[in-house]
Scaffold this motif. Structure first.
Motif, PDB file in Angstrom:
ATOM      1  N   THR A  33      -5.967   0.564  -3.957  1.00  0.00           N
ATOM      2  CA  THR A  33      -4.643   0.018  -4.285  1.00  0.00           C
ATOM      3  C   THR A  33      -4.222   0.314  -5.705  1.00  0.00           C
ATOM      4  O   THR A  33      -3.054   0.184  -6.048  1.00  0.00           O
ATOM      5  N   LEU A  52      -0.045  -6.263   0.090  1.00  0.00           N
ATOM      6  CA  LEU A  52      -1.337  -6.458  -0.543  1.00  0.00           C
ATOM      7  C   LEU A  52      -1.365  -7.747  -1.352  1.00  0.00           C
ATOM      8  O   LEU A  52      -0.342  -8.174  -1.897  1.00  0.00           O
ATOM      9  N   CYS A  87      -6.829  -1.376   0.352  1.00  0.00           N
ATOM     10  CA  CYS A  87      -5.922  -1.834   1.396  1.00  0.00           C
ATOM     11  C   CYS A  87      -6.737  -2.341   2.592  1.00  0.00           C
ATOM     12  O   CYS A  87      -7.604  -1.618   3.099  1.00  0.00           O
ATOM     13  N   CYS A 115       0.843  -1.202   0.000  1.00  0.00           N
ATOM     14  CA  CYS A 115       0.000   0.000   0.000  1.00  0.00           C
ATOM     15  C   CYS A 115       0.871   1.241   0.000  1.00  0.00           C
ATOM     16  O   CYS A 115       1.786   1.369   0.824  1.00  0.00           O
TER      17      CYS A 115
END
Length: 212
Positions: A26, A12, A19, A5
């Protein structure tokens, strides 16, 4: 490649749209698929349509994210620009009212005629398909730098411009993004899928530059 992130640094999953830690987007895009036979929306990994039963082809592999692919070259170009800024500083502009036509790549500009090109700072680079061209002009205590960046492969220059961001404005005959930097001023816009960025030592110079 692991993804993190940009807001909080949380690791992630590849397909996460937001996120799980801070909730920020994202940048991943949800890919929609539809049955080519009946138009029913289907999951990405389904082999058969749940509505009509037709066998589905494997989904096309998505192209690598343009920002991920060219992130390093963009950072390198930013460092090059920073070196130029430190070397020449920023000062006030003096104008005569006359202009000259100059070209960076295939894009034409008119700039004040009292500026002379410093060919020692000219850049003409092609790094794995990412083409970067830059020219630099100076006059007494002022300078103008114009960069043009694009790729012969599939690259969305508008996406790069939006990623760089700034204050939306209309200058140099185009809609784009204006930024006030520490020692300079810049305006970025897209022309023919090419990202163009103009840097000046004085804000008033942006009003004296035109590109058709």
């Amino acid at each position: 490649m692991k993804k993190f992130c940009k807001n909080c640094g949380c690791q992630l999953d590849e397909n996460e749209l937001y996120c799980p830690d801070c909730g920020k987007a994202t940048g991943n895009r949800h890919v929609m698929r539809y049955c080519p036979n009946c138009g029913e929306e289907i999951d990405h990994d389904e082999r058969f349509c749940r509505n009509c039963g037709v066998e589905l082809k494997k989904p096309e592999v998505q192209r690598e994210s343009m920002l991920d692919k060219y992130r390093t070259p963009i950072i390198i170009l930013a460092v090059i620009f920073a070196i130029v800024i430190v070397a020449f500083g920023a000062f006030s502009a003096l104008g005569t009212g006359q202009v000259q036509e100059v070209h960076v790549d295939s894009i034409a500009f008119t700039i004040p005629d009292y500026f002379e090109e410093d060919t020692r700072l000219k850049i003409d680079d092609n790094d794995s398909g990412l083409i970067y061209k830059s020219k630099f002009w100076q006059s007494d205590n002022d300078y103008i730098q114009i960069d043009v960046m694009y790729s012969e492969q599939y690259v969305d220059a508008r996406e790069i411009a939006d990623y760089m961001g700034g204050e939306k404005a209309t200058m140099i005959g185009h809609d784009g993004y204006y930024n006030e930097l520490e020692d300079s001023y810049s305006f970025s816009f897209v022309e023919s899928n090419k990202l163009v960025t103009v840097y000046t030592s004085d804000y008033s110079l942006l009003d004296q530059i035109e590109s058709s």
